[in-house]
Structure formats: C-alpha cells, structure tokens
Scaffold this active site. Sequence first.
Site, PDB file in Angstrom:
ATOM      1  N   PRO A  51      28.485  29.172  40.746  1.00 51.61           N
ATOM      2  CA  PRO A  51      27.461  28.159  40.454  1.00 51.61           C
ATOM      3  C   PRO A  51      26.191  28.484  41.218  1.00 51.61           C
ATOM      4  O   PRO A  51      26.233  28.777  42.409  1.00 51.61           O
ATOM      5  CB  PRO A  51      28.095  26.862  40.964  1.00 51.61           C
ATOM      6  CG  PRO A  51      29.081  27.302  42.012  1.00 51.61           C
ATOM      7  CD  PRO A  51      29.592  28.634  41.558  1.00 51.61           C
ATOM      8  N   CYS A  56      26.399  25.044  49.887  1.00 51.84           N
ATOM      9  CA  CYS A  56      24.965  25.221  49.662  1.00 51.84           C
ATOM     10  C   CYS A  56      24.169  24.817  50.902  1.00 51.84           C
ATOM     11  O   CYS A  56      24.349  23.719  51.427  1.00 51.84           O
ATOM     12  CB  CYS A  56      24.515  24.389  48.466  1.00 51.84           C
ATOM     13  SG  CYS A  56      22.757  24.574  48.088  1.00 51.84           S
ATOM     14  N   ARG A  73      24.722  36.500  42.088  1.00 52.33           N
ATOM     15  CA  ARG A  73      23.464  37.132  41.674  1.00 52.33           C
ATOM     16  C   ARG A  73      23.682  38.413  40.877  1.00 52.33           C
ATOM     17  O   ARG A  73      22.920  38.716  39.963  1.00 52.33           O
ATOM     18  CB  ARG A  73      22.597  37.417  42.900  1.00 52.33           C
ATOM     19  CG  ARG A  73      22.314  36.180  43.745  1.00 52.33           C
ATOM     20  CD  ARG A  73      21.392  35.199  43.070  1.00 52.33           C
ATOM     21  NE  ARG A  73      21.663  33.831  43.540  1.00 52.33           N
ATOM     22  CZ  ARG A  73      20.956  32.770  43.216  1.00 52.33           C
ATOM     23  NH1 ARG A  73      19.907  32.876  42.421  1.00 52.33           N
ATOM     24  NH2 ARG A  73      21.280  31.573  43.669  1.00 52.33           N
TER      25      ARG A  73
END
Length: 335
Positions: free
Chosen positions: A19, A102, A236
């Site tokens: 995510p 995060c 990524r």
Amino acid sequence: MKKEKKSRIGVARRFAVAPMIDWTDRHCRFFHRQLMMRGQVYTEMIVADAVLHGDRDRLLGFAQCEHPVVLQLGGSDPQKLSEAASIGEAFGYDEINLNVGCPSDRVQSGTFGACLMRTPEIVEQAVSAMKAAVSVPVTVKCRIGVDDQDPHTVLPDFIDRMVGAGADAVWIHARKAWLKGLSPKENRSIPPLDYPLVYAMKERHPDFFIGINGGILTMDAAEAHLEKLDGVMIGRAAYQTPTLLAEVDHRLFGAPRRPLDWQALRDAMMAYADRELAAGTRLSQITRHMIGLFNGYAGARRFRQILSTEATGPEAGPEVIARAFDAVALDEKAA
C-alpha cells in the site's frame, strides 16, 4: 447470527504490492492486476474516520478483477477500526490490514501509523476488536521499531502481542522509522535494512504468517526471501517498473510462462479508460500509474512524454494510450 470465522492465513507463499499513499488507488490496482493474477493488491491507507463519515463509494469502490484486494486502514481507536473493518468487509474486501508503519506527519498527527509501535497494547486492542467484527483475515503491517527503540527488544514483543490478539499475519517493513528528522521518502531508504531480524521472527513463530517488505527490487530477491518467510511485499519497484509484476504468476506461483501480451494490455487499459472517462475520471488519473511501464525499452521516453502531456488535456481520451504504446519499439531494448 454470528459470523463464521475464517482460519488464519495458511503458512504459504504470498506476494503483494505494498500500500502506498497517493499511489495505489483503484486505477493503479486495475493496471497492476492486468500484469499479475495471483498477487495481492492493497488500497492506499484509508483513515477509519473517513470510512465512517466520508463518501464510501468513492473511498472503497473497486473493480471485481482486483481480487484478492486488501483494505488498509489507519487509526488508533479500536471501536472505530472495528466499525471501519466491518464496512470494508461488506464492500467485499478479501482482507483488512492495519497500518502500523507509515511515518508521515499527517499520520503522526492522528496518533496512528508507525508511532503505534510505541503503544503496542493499543494495536493489540485494535486487532482484537477488528477480529471480533469481521470474518475475513485481519493483518498488520509494521516497522521493526521507531526512533531510539531497540528493534531486537521491541519487535519480538510486538509480534507476540499480534499473535496473542489473533492477527492472521504480520508484514514487516525491515527498517526503523524515524518520526523526527527524516521525511517519509527518506524513511524508505535511509534507515538500514535488517532482514535477519525479520527472519528471526519467523523462527520464533514458525506457524504464524510473517511477510517482509523493504528494499526488494527483483524477483530473484523475492524468491530468496521466500526461502525463509511466507510472503514478500514490493512497493516502489513494482510502481516504477511495473513489468516486474508480469513475472509473479510464473516465478512465484508456478503458472505457465507466457510472454506479456502488450496489445491485450493496451486494449484493456483503453477500455478501462473509456468507462472511467464516462464516469467523470480524468485520463491522467489513470495514465500516471503507467508511466514506468516501458522502462528499459527503446521509445520509453516518448511513451512517458505522451502520457505526461497529452493525457492531461480536458478532452484527452483512450486514443492517447494507443499513441503512447505505438511510440515504443517492443522488440528493441534501450541502449
């Protein structure tokens, strides 16, 4: 009537696209699903309050072809998270994941994400509440620690708590998060990776699903991790070089090797764009996820230029995608 609970995720090979806030929206997930069938795709992190009070169709809607698709939630209130998880299950998500990794400022201001590594008891309560509310698996994505914490002390305790709370799996980004002093981008690369610590967590819990994330750039690396762990999550690299995903079904799940059908991919994305434009979506919202598709091929620069410029116009239509594909020499690698 009480919901029938699904058993914990079997200790079996899994692959997932991580995510990523501002990236793994439904357009990105649709595109990625054209490249692989077997891996999981995740939503961006969606805050529980937004699920409870926002536009649910806009926030949670997804295409059926996205399955298996995971809803990642952010929050720290067990009651709100359990309600949001229940709503996500009703929308048809295959799994609910709690973000404990995060490091962005906006996440910290809400007292969730990576800063929850400091309060594992809250995560424990949240997981227990979510498990009680849904029948689909509930999983956690975390870091190995934050700031001055000692990961070799913090992470074993955290995993023990997740197992005790009934979590079905934990995905570990094998880096610390520095909540002060590093940007979210820097937190994805500067803190050193500690893969052996993640391996040690699997040795500590051989019957519990543990997956790894962080710094994994190739299918060779993914296969190497899967010799020791249950799952690999790529972020990524999957976004910047999407053709990596075309290897997943064969390399990791034993599906017959098939060359990527570029024409079918083009046609699928054009048809998708046509439907979405009719519903009010801008073409650039779709094509921005395709920019890295032809990295390494002759014509890739022109492909990027077309999608970056022509797709932004108010009248841009699916034909822009066709022109971009036509600019690439598929039988010729870039020098």
